[in-house]
Scaffold this motif. Structure first.
Motif, PDB file in Angstrom:
ATOM      1  N   LEU A 177     -45.923 -58.319  20.971  1.00  0.00           N
ATOM      2  CA  LEU A 177     -45.165 -58.660  22.164  1.00  0.00           C
ATOM      3  C   LEU A 177     -43.960 -57.723  22.293  1.00  0.00           C
ATOM      4  CD1 LEU A 177     -45.416 -60.753  24.391  1.00  0.00           C
ATOM      5  CD2 LEU A 177     -43.886 -62.235  23.101  1.00  0.00           C
ATOM      6  N   ASP A 178     -43.259 -57.510  21.153  1.00  0.00           N
ATOM      7  CA  ASP A 178     -42.099 -56.615  21.140  1.00  0.00           C
ATOM      8  C   ASP A 178     -42.494 -55.205  21.602  1.00  0.00           C
ATOM      9  OD1 ASP A 178     -39.966 -58.153  20.466  1.00  0.00           O
ATOM     10  OD2 ASP A 178     -40.201 -57.891  18.301  1.00  0.00           O
ATOM     11  N   ARG A 179     -43.599 -54.713  21.032  1.00  0.00           N
ATOM     12  CA  ARG A 179     -44.045 -53.360  21.327  1.00  0.00           C
ATOM     13  C   ARG A 179     -44.417 -53.228  22.815  1.00  0.00           C
ATOM     14  NH1 ARG A 179     -48.519 -52.781  18.041  1.00  0.00           N
ATOM     15  NH2 ARG A 179     -47.277 -53.482  16.302  1.00  0.00           N
ATOM     16  N   GLU A 180     -45.202 -54.204  23.261  1.00  0.00           N
ATOM     17  CA  GLU A 180     -45.646 -54.193  24.663  1.00  0.00           C
ATOM     18  C   GLU A 180     -44.444 -54.203  25.607  1.00  0.00           C
ATOM     19  OE1 GLU A 180     -48.744 -54.749  26.506  1.00  0.00           O
ATOM     20  OE2 GLU A 180     -49.623 -53.759  24.759  1.00  0.00           O
ATOM     21  N   LEU A 181     -43.477 -55.053  25.209  1.00  0.00           N
ATOM     22  CA  LEU A 181     -42.293 -55.217  26.040  1.00  0.00           C
ATOM     23  C   LEU A 181     -41.491 -53.912  26.080  1.00  0.00           C
ATOM     24  CD1 LEU A 181     -41.190 -57.525  27.652  1.00  0.00           C
ATOM     25  CD2 LEU A 181     -39.843 -58.246  25.679  1.00  0.00           C
ATOM     26  N   ALA A 182     -41.347 -53.274  24.892  1.00  0.00           N
ATOM     27  CA  ALA A 182     -40.614 -51.999  24.812  1.00  0.00           C
ATOM     28  C   ALA A 182     -41.299 -50.957  25.705  1.00  0.00           C
ATOM     29  CB  ALA A 182     -40.563 -51.524  23.365  1.00  0.00           C
ATOM     30  N   LYS A 183     -42.635 -50.973  25.623  1.00  0.00           N
ATOM     31  CA  LYS A 183     -43.411 -50.018  26.424  1.00  0.00           C
ATOM     32  C   LYS A 183     -43.164 -50.271  27.916  1.00  0.00           C
ATOM     33  CE  LYS A 183     -47.738 -49.471  24.524  1.00  0.00           C
ATOM     34  NZ  LYS A 183     -49.159 -49.794  24.636  1.00  0.00           N
ATOM     35  N   ALA A 184     -43.217 -51.570  28.282  1.00  0.00           N
ATOM     36  CA  ALA A 184     -43.044 -51.940  29.683  1.00  0.00           C
ATOM     37  C   ALA A 184     -41.671 -51.518  30.188  1.00  0.00           C
ATOM     38  CB  ALA A 184     -43.237 -53.451  29.851  1.00  0.00           C
ATOM     39  N   LYS A 185     -40.643 -51.746  29.295  1.00  0.00           N
ATOM     40  CA  LYS A 185     -39.283 -51.374  29.702  1.00  0.00           C
ATOM     41  C   LYS A 185     -39.148 -49.860  29.843  1.00  0.00           C
ATOM     42  CE  LYS A 185     -36.776 -54.151  26.911  1.00  0.00           C
ATOM     43  NZ  LYS A 185     -35.555 -54.670  26.276  1.00  0.00           N
ATOM     44  N   ALA A 186     -39.733 -49.134  28.871  1.00  0.00           N
ATOM     45  CA  ALA A 186     -39.686 -47.668  28.918  1.00  0.00           C
ATOM     46  C   ALA A 186     -40.353 -47.191  30.199  1.00  0.00           C
ATOM     47  CB  ALA A 186     -40.395 -47.098  27.694  1.00  0.00           C
ATOM     48  N   GLN A 187     -41.519 -47.791  30.481  1.00  0.00           N
ATOM     49  CA  GLN A 187     -42.274 -47.424  31.672  1.00  0.00           C
ATOM     50  C   GLN A 187     -41.424 -47.604  32.920  1.00  0.00           C
ATOM     51  OE1 GLN A 187     -45.431 -46.220  31.214  1.00  0.00           O
ATOM     52  NE2 GLN A 187     -45.098 -45.555  33.333  1.00  0.00           N
ATOM     53  N   SER A 188     -40.719 -48.763  32.964  1.00  0.00           N
ATOM     54  CA  SER A 188     -39.969 -49.022  34.195  1.00  0.00           C
ATOM     55  C   SER A 188     -38.759 -48.101  34.289  1.00  0.00           C
ATOM     56  CB  SER A 188     -39.613 -50.507  34.329  1.00  0.00           C
ATOM     57  OG  SER A 188     -38.338 -50.768  33.844  1.00  0.00           O
ATOM     58  N   SER A 189     -38.179 -47.704  33.114  1.00  0.00           N
ATOM     59  CA  SER A 189     -37.041 -46.788  33.220  1.00  0.00           C
ATOM     60  C   SER A 189     -37.531 -45.379  33.577  1.00  0.00           C
ATOM     61  CB  SER A 189     -36.186 -46.813  31.945  1.00  0.00           C
ATOM     62  OG  SER A 189     -36.690 -45.939  30.983  1.00  0.00           O
ATOM     63  N   VAL A 190     -38.740 -45.007  33.096  1.00  0.00           N
ATOM     64  CA  VAL A 190     -39.324 -43.714  33.502  1.00  0.00           C
ATOM     65  C   VAL A 190     -39.523 -43.707  35.021  1.00  0.00           C
ATOM     66  CG1 VAL A 190     -41.420 -42.315  33.437  1.00  0.00           C
ATOM     67  CG2 VAL A 190     -40.421 -43.162  31.304  1.00  0.00           C
ATOM     68  N   ASN A 191     -40.059 -44.804  35.523  1.00  0.00           N
ATOM     69  CA  ASN A 191     -40.250 -44.911  36.983  1.00  0.00           C
ATOM     70  C   ASN A 191     -38.940 -44.739  37.742  1.00  0.00           C
ATOM     71  OD1 ASN A 191     -42.939 -45.301  36.644  1.00  0.00           O
ATOM     72  ND2 ASN A 191     -42.861 -47.552  36.861  1.00  0.00           N
ATOM     73  N   ASP A 192     -37.884 -45.399  37.193  1.00  0.00           N
ATOM     74  CA  ASP A 192     -36.565 -45.288  37.830  1.00  0.00           C
ATOM     75  C   ASP A 192     -36.100 -43.829  37.858  1.00  0.00           C
ATOM     76  OD1 ASP A 192     -36.527 -47.933  38.220  1.00  0.00           O
ATOM     77  OD2 ASP A 192     -35.079 -48.420  36.625  1.00  0.00           O
ATOM     78  N   MET A 193     -36.237 -43.178  36.676  1.00  0.00           N
ATOM     79  CA  MET A 193     -35.766 -41.789  36.574  1.00  0.00           C
ATOM     80  C   MET A 193     -36.541 -40.870  37.525  1.00  0.00           C
ATOM     81  SD  MET A 193     -34.723 -41.122  32.579  1.00  0.00           S
ATOM     82  CE  MET A 193     -36.171 -41.770  31.792  1.00  0.00           C
ATOM     83  N   LEU A 194     -37.868 -41.105  37.550  1.00  0.00           N
ATOM     84  CA  LEU A 194     -38.703 -40.315  38.454  1.00  0.00           C
ATOM     85  C   LEU A 194     -38.249 -40.456  39.904  1.00  0.00           C
ATOM     86  CD1 LEU A 194     -42.390 -40.660  37.219  1.00  0.00           C
ATOM     87  CD2 LEU A 194     -41.076 -38.564  37.513  1.00  0.00           C
ATOM     88  N   ALA A 195     -38.013 -41.701  40.290  1.00  0.00           N
ATOM     89  CA  ALA A 195     -37.601 -41.987  41.656  1.00  0.00           C
ATOM     90  C   ALA A 195     -36.302 -41.258  41.978  1.00  0.00           C
ATOM     91  CB  ALA A 195     -37.441 -43.494  41.832  1.00  0.00           C
ATOM     92  N   LYS A 196     -35.364 -41.314  40.986  1.00  0.00           N
ATOM     93  CA  LYS A 196     -34.056 -40.666  41.165  1.00  0.00           C
ATOM     94  C   LYS A 196     -34.232 -39.148  41.372  1.00  0.00           C
ATOM     95  CE  LYS A 196     -29.835 -42.344  39.079  1.00  0.00           C
ATOM     96  NZ  LYS A 196     -29.260 -42.636  37.755  1.00  0.00           N
ATOM     97  N   MET A 197     -35.052 -38.549  40.477  1.00  0.00           N
ATOM     98  CA  MET A 197     -35.280 -37.102  40.578  1.00  0.00           C
ATOM     99  C   MET A 197     -35.867 -36.718  41.914  1.00  0.00           C
ATOM    100  SD  MET A 197     -36.705 -35.883  36.915  1.00  0.00           S
ATOM    101  CE  MET A 197     -35.683 -35.889  35.472  1.00  0.00           C
ATOM    102  N   LYS A 198     -36.875 -37.511  42.376  1.00  0.00           N
ATOM    103  CA  LYS A 198     -37.505 -37.255  43.672  1.00  0.00           C
ATOM    104  C   LYS A 198     -36.455 -37.235  44.779  1.00  0.00           C
ATOM    105  CE  LYS A 198     -42.105 -39.040  42.686  1.00  0.00           C
ATOM    106  NZ  LYS A 198     -42.908 -40.269  42.727  1.00  0.00           N
ATOM    107  N   GLU A 199     -35.550 -38.205  44.703  1.00  0.00           N
ATOM    108  CA  GLU A 199     -34.470 -38.288  45.703  1.00  0.00           C
ATOM    109  C   GLU A 199     -33.630 -37.021  45.684  1.00  0.00           C
ATOM    110  OE1 GLU A 199     -33.254 -40.601  47.988  1.00  0.00           O
ATOM    111  OE2 GLU A 199     -35.317 -41.398  47.774  1.00  0.00           O
ATOM    112  N   GLU A 200     -33.285 -36.582  44.433  1.00  0.00           N
ATOM    113  CA  GLU A 200     -32.423 -35.404  44.299  1.00  0.00           C
ATOM    114  C   GLU A 200     -33.082 -34.153  44.844  1.00  0.00           C
ATOM    115  OE1 GLU A 200     -29.944 -37.003  40.451  1.00  0.00           O
ATOM    116  OE2 GLU A 200     -31.323 -35.296  40.209  1.00  0.00           O
ATOM    117  N   ILE A 201     -34.411 -34.019  44.545  1.00  0.00           N
ATOM    118  CA  ILE A 201     -35.144 -32.835  45.016  1.00  0.00           C
ATOM    119  C   ILE A 201     -35.187 -32.777  46.545  1.00  0.00           C
ATOM    120  CG2 ILE A 201     -37.461 -31.803  45.124  1.00  0.00           C
ATOM    121  CD1 ILE A 201     -37.749 -32.764  42.166  1.00  0.00           C
TER     122      ILE A 201
END
Lengths: 92, 231
Positions: free
Chosen positions: B205-229
């Motif tokens: 559960l911990d691992r899955e959750l960490a993965k899910a959180k990482a995934q969502s922060s990657v998504n956030d970062m991607l979105a931010k970069m897209k905006e900047e570009i």
């Protein structure tokens, strides 16, 4: 008369109330012989609360043998059956 | 034969054991008194045992509560990360632990009741023993051998009944705590072996959750970069 509820000490009960106690006693015998666990538990609780309600706790300073012994409130159905099988409540 | 008559027989058998084999009636008084003091020690030990068992269960309960809180937190985090499946798993595990926790609560309450009853029995016995001691000295000093016999029988019978009662109460309490010790050891084993820790601190559960959180922060970062570009 002096009544002891095992685990709860002694009480002084009016002799006139013996009939009431005997009636519940007979019911308990019937429940144990017929294997009615729920009714047994209900009437044992009823017996103990009736005595506690109607009798006065005896001052522990007094040292008197009891006329009547009532089983402890947490007596299980299996233990009750043992009481009837001459094994006694607690072996040894 | 009524149930209560049977109970009297049971207690009488216990009393006979307590009183047996004493020739000299005056000696009976002293021997009985010695036994009473021993029994008082036994009751005290019984109370201590019940108290220890109760504390042990309370500790387990605290551990379970920590696991419950953790699962709750994990479920919330999982929902925030948009992983309802993980949240569901955490809550399912929480429900299993809650059942264990309710059983523990019941057992703690039972022991509490047992402890109170034994403590009451101890104080009643202590009063009776003291009263017996006074009586015994009076009987020895004031009564002729013939009269003393009657008085001795009366008071020894009375106190033996109390002793039989208290002795049985201690024995029952000991049996109960033994049973609970076994069950509580089983729960400890479960917690250690991971059957329950799987529920509480589940690595998966911990691992899955960490993965899910990482995934969502990657998504956030991607979105931010897209905006900047875009700018």
């Amino acid at each position: 008369m002096i009544v002891r509820i095992l685990g709860d000490g002694q009480f002084r009960l009016d002799d006139n109330l013996l009939d009431r106690v005997n009636k519940i006693d007979n019911k308990i015998v019937k429940h144990v012989s017929q294997g009615n666990k729920a009714e047994f538990a209900r009437d044992l609780a009823n017996l103990i609360s009736t005595v506690k309600e109607l009798a006065e706790p005896l001052d522990p300073v007094e040292i008197i043998p009891s006329d009547l012994i009532i089983p402890p409130s947490d007596l299980s159905f299996e233990e009750a059956k043992q009481v009837f099988c001459d094994e006694g409540l607690i072996k040894g | 034969m009524g149930f209560l008559d049977r109970m009297s027989t049971v207690v009488q058998a216990k009393m006979n054991k307590i009183m047996d084999k004493i020739e000299d009636p005056r000696e009976t008084l002293d021997v009985s008194y010695e036994k009473q003091l021993q029994l008082l020690q036994n009751v005290k030990r019984g109370v201590a045992e019940v108290t220890t068992s109760k504390k042990r269960l309370e500790l387990q309960k605290a551990k379970l509560q920590m696991s419950l809180d953790k699962l709750d937190g994990q479920a919330k985090e999982a929902l925030q990360a948009g992983r309802e499946d993980l949240a569901r798993k955490a809550l399912e595990n929480k429900a299993s632990l809650q059942a264990q926790s309710a059983t523990l609560d019941q057992q703690i309450a039972d022991l509490q009741d047992q402890q109170q009853k034994l403590m009451d029995a101890e104080s009643r016995l202590a009063v009776k023993v003291e009263s017996f001691r006074t009586k015994k000295e009076t009987i020895k000093a004031q009564y002729s051998a013939a009269d003393a016999q009657v008085k001795i029988t009366e008071s020894v019978t009375g106190i033996s009944e109390e002793m039989a009662d208290v002795g049985m109460a201690v024995q029952r309490a000991e049996e109960k705590t033994e049973n609970m010790k076994a069950r509580s050891a089983a729960l400890d084993e479960l917690l250690l072996s991971g059957t329950l820790t799987d529920y509480s601190g589940s690595d998966d559960l911990d691992r899955e959750l960490a993965k899910a959180k990482a995934q969502s922060s990657v998504n956030d970062m991607l979105a931010k970069m897209k905006e900047e570009i875009k700018k």
